[in-house]
Scaffold this active site. Structure first.
Site, short mmCIF file in Angstrom:
data_model
loop_
_atom_site.label_atom_id
_atom_site.label_comp_id
_atom_site.label_asym_id
_atom_site.label_seq_id
_atom_site.Cartn_x
_atom_site.Cartn_y
_atom_site.Cartn_z
N CYS A 121 -6.21 5.98 -22.82
CA CYS A 121 -6.38 7.44 -22.96
C CYS A 121 -6.73 7.86 -24.38
CB CYS A 121 -5.13 8.15 -22.45
SG CYS A 121 -4.89 7.85 -20.69
N HIS A 262 -4.89 15.22 -25.07
CA HIS A 262 -5.14 14.44 -23.85
C HIS A 262 -4.31 15.04 -22.73
CE1 HIS A 262 -5.46 11.22 -21.05
NE2 HIS A 262 -4.20 10.87 -21.17
N ASN A 292 -5.45 13.44 -14.81
CA ASN A 292 -5.69 12.61 -15.99
C ASN A 292 -6.97 11.79 -15.76
OD1 ASN A 292 -5.71 10.75 -18.05
ND2 ASN A 292 -3.56 10.16 -17.85
#
Ligand SMILES: CC(C)(COP(=O)(O)OP(=O)(O)OC[C@H]1O[C@@H](n2cnc3c(N)ncnc32)[C@H](O)[C@@H]1OP(=O)(O)O)[C@@H](O)C(=O)NCCC(=O)NCCS
Length: 337
Positions: A121, A262, A292
């Site tokens: 990520c 994020h 996500n």
């Protein structure tokens, strides 16, 4: 020649943005029919309402090309004007050739070099930082950073603890040389901590555990996660990284116009912003729409911030992420678009 960034020759800025999310939407209500979960649980524990899922024929490079083309078109340049393409992903089309090679070919970016960057990520932030340094060192004028992940291909849709979290998408930012004293890239802090590797990983398919009938039967080609451990680490490290980065540059949370974190869990984002002291109206959250998307969360959130009137030219932007590895990163930019 002049010095802007502690030894750098030039300043780097983000000059264009392009995003792509596949049209198919998987809602919490759809997931209720697939695993033992509920819309209420997912919303309350993660903030996610829906996520986008790529069509079976679409792979990571296809989404990357869609996002890249938009960024190039917005900037009004040809793919051949680029110097390098960095594709940030944990879901490459295949182990090799790199997805960057596939994207370069599809874009017709003749003479351009590139590579894939794997930092889960944090991939997109590490890509941006790498591009900023290639530009500020004077090595390149224009570097395209593309974050693209088809998470739906490595998610176990029988595991309710992970399948609710992820979605597919792509985003691209063009990093180029700033002109006439423009400020763009201000600074960064990155850190990896491999001791957390077991908390979030895809165990099989690499040289440690190559694909066999057994690994497939045991569902080892899917994401495995210790959710609570990742959660606690993410809150602590994202906060510390942002705090230290701001302090390093003599800035305070009050100086941050927009924080673009994020998007892994709404509760992680809120906890970090609260500890840091950035009010929620200056924090970008779009996890409810996309879940996500790993390497694509930051460009997708940036686009939504612009479209929502939250991010404007001249704003000080704080990007931050934590991901598998563990990987941690944050960077500060003066927004130029
Ligand atoms: C995954 C995550 C949402 C789970 O939320 P949580 O509040 O930690 O939930 P827990 O794992 O403690 O599970 C609590 C209970 O809910 C259950 N549960 C887990 N997933 C569920 C779901 N989708 N629906 C309903 N119940 C669920 C668990 O089985 C557990 O039940 P039990 O108490 O009977 O054992 C959360 O830990 C998280 O977001 N972690 C970070 C993930 C992340 O950021 N990953 C990417 C990093 S880049």
């Amino acid at each position: 020649m002049f010095c802007l960034l502690g030894g750098s020759l030039f300043n780097a800025k983000i000059s264009a943005l392009g995003c792509y999310a596949p049209p198919r939407v998987l809602t919490n209500f759809d997931l209720e029919k697939m695993v033992d979960t509920s819309n209420e649980w997912i919303l309350e524990r993660t903030g996610i309402c829906e996520r986008h899922i790529a069509a079976p024929e679409m792979a990571t490079s296809d989404m990357a090309v869609e996002a890249a083309r938009i960024a190039l078109e917005r900037r009004g340049i040809e793919a051949t004007d680029l110097n390098a393409i960095i594709v940030c992903t944990v879901t490459p089309d295949m182990l090799f050739p790199s997805t960057a090679c596939l994207v370069q070919d599809r874009l017709g970016a003749k003479g351009v070099w590139g590579f894939d960057l794997v930092a889960a990520c944090c991939s997109f932030l590490y890509g941006l930082t790498t591009a900023a340094h290639l530009v500020s060192a004077g090595a390149h004028d224009k570097v395209l950073v593309v974050g693209s992940d088809t998470m739906s291909r490595i998610i176990d849709y029988t595991d309710r603890s992970t399948c609710i979290l992820f979605g597919d998408g792509a985003g691209a930012m063009l990093v180029e040389r700033a002109e006439n004293g423009e400020q763009g890239f201000i600074g960064f802090m990155n850190e990896v901590d491999g001791s957390g590797g077991d908390c979030l990983k895809m165990p099989a398919g690499g040289s440690r555990m190559p694909a066999t009938c057994e690994t497939v039967e045991n569902r080892l080609h899917y994401v495995k996660q210790e959710g609570q451990q990742v959660f606690k680490y993410a809150v602590r490290k994202m906060y510390e990284m942002c705090r230290d980065l701001l302090a390093k540059h003599g800035l305070t949370p009050d100086d941050v116009s927009v924080m673009i974190p994020h998007q892994a869990n709404r509760r992680i984002i809120s906890a970090v912003a609260e500890r840091l002291g950035v009010p929620c109206d200056r924090v970008v959250i779009n996890i409810h729409r996309y879940g996500n998307t790993t390497s694509a969360t930051i460009p997708l959130a940036t686009r939504d911030a612009i479209e929502g009137g939250k991010l404007k030219k001249g704003d000080l932007v704080l990007f931050a992420a934590v991901g598998a590895g563990y990987t941690v990163g944050a960077s500060l930019w003066r927004w130029n678009i």
